[in-house]
Design a protein around this motif. Structure first.
Motif, short mmCIF file in Angstrom:
data_model
loop_
_atom_site.label_atom_id
_atom_site.label_comp_id
_atom_site.label_asym_id
_atom_site.label_seq_id
_atom_site.Cartn_x
_atom_site.Cartn_y
_atom_site.Cartn_z
N ARG A 1 0.82 -1.21 0.00
CA ARG A 1 0.00 0.00 0.00
C ARG A 1 0.86 1.27 0.00
O ARG A 1 0.35 2.36 -0.25
CB ARG A 1 -0.92 0.03 1.23
N ARG B 1 -9.60 -6.61 -3.05
CA ARG B 1 -10.86 -5.92 -2.78
C ARG B 1 -12.04 -6.71 -3.33
O ARG B 1 -13.11 -6.77 -2.71
CB ARG B 1 -10.82 -4.52 -3.41
N ALA C 1 -6.42 -3.69 -3.46
CA ALA C 1 -6.85 -2.53 -2.67
C ALA C 1 -6.39 -1.22 -3.29
O ALA C 1 -7.02 -0.18 -3.09
CB ALA C 1 -6.32 -2.65 -1.25
N ASP D 1 -6.33 -0.73 -6.49
CA ASP D 1 -7.03 -0.72 -7.78
C ASP D 1 -6.25 -1.42 -8.89
O ASP D 1 -6.66 -1.40 -10.05
CB ASP D 1 -7.37 0.71 -8.23
#
Length: 272
Positions: free
Chosen positions: A200, A237, A251, A253
């Motif tokens: 992330r 996701r 998460a 994209d």
């Protein structure tokens, strides 16, 4: 009981597993050398009579080393339809695929050690089964062993069963990452001989094969979904169906393709 528990769950076991993985990296070249020496001693397919020891040993050493390389390439290229990478069908497929280029290499090598020796197309077809037999032995040697399984839960004196430890990424793997990227891992992506670790907070390259990384990571943390992708369980996701394929939407994209080989396992993994 406490000393046994400390051995099973503590640093001695971690060190033993680390040594096991290091030895695994040298297994292929050492096996190639040993196999080539064995072929030099036995002199199969008439080489005992036609080639002297000074030529026969180097000849089979080179054949074995190149044969191991060809089998290793075939093992990486051929998709695996089963989690069992040591299945007989897969070993045979690797042997057959690697025997094709090896047949031409052996024919060329024979021309080097026996000047003037050439092979017609029909003779190459006759040579192929012998090369395939050698490659079958190599593919069996090269097929990955199952990594040591975690120790079974230890039964305490009162009969209770100790709960398994929480899943965590191996320390030796995390140490390869910059400090800022040692958390919130989303996925691993193969890039030649490197693995790009997506988090992330950014990404970084680590010098190791994706297959090796996936093998040492606790399977509870994620799943291999493609030849080039391993995805963290908490990094997905949603699974999305697009025309002609299914993707894992991360998460951040990123759209990660899921190959048909891994699709049933992926659906189960992210729907449980």
């Amino acid at each position: 009981m406490n000393s046994f528990h400390n051995f099973v769950t503590g640093r001695p076991m971690q060190l033993a597993m680390r040594e096991w993985r290091i030895m695994g990296k040298w297994r292929a070249p050492l096996s190639a050398v040993a196999f080539g020496a064995l072929l030099g001693v036995t002199g199969p397919f008439g080489s005992q009579a036609t080639l002297g020891p000074a030529v026969r040993y180097p000849f089979w050493m080179v054949i074995a080393l190149v044969g191991f390389g060809a089998a290793a390439v075939a093992e990486r290229v051929l998709p695996s339809a089963s989690p069992n990478r040591r299945s007989a069908a897969r070993i045979i497929a690797i042997a057959a695929a690697s025997a094709v280029p090896m047949t031409f290499f052996v024919a060329w090598a024979m021309g080097v050690v026996r000047p003037g020796r050439t092979f017609s197309p029909v003779q190459l077809l006759g040579l192929f089964p012998y090369v395939a037999l050698v490659q079958l032995l190599i593919a069996r040697i090269l097929s990955p062993n199952d990594p040591p399984s975690p120790a079974a839960p230890v039964v305490a004196a009162l009969g209770s069963v100790e709960q398994p430890a929480a899943a965590a990424y191996p320390a030796e793997f995390m140490a390869k990452l910059p400090a800022a990227l040692r958390r919130d891992i989303l996925a691993l992506e193969a890039e030649d001989h490197y693995v790009r670790v997506h988090t992330r907070h950014g990404s970084a390259l680590v010098l190791m094969r994706l297959a090796d990384a996936a093998a040492i990571i606790d399977p509870r943390l994620g799943l291999r979904v493609h030849r080039s992708w391993w995805v963290a369980k908490d990094g997905v996701r949603a699974l999305e169906r697009t025309p002609g394929r299914t993707i894992a939407r991360l998460a951040d994209d990123t759209a990660v393709p899921i190959s048909r080989t891994y699709l049933p396992a992926a659906r189960t993994f992210w729907t449980d």
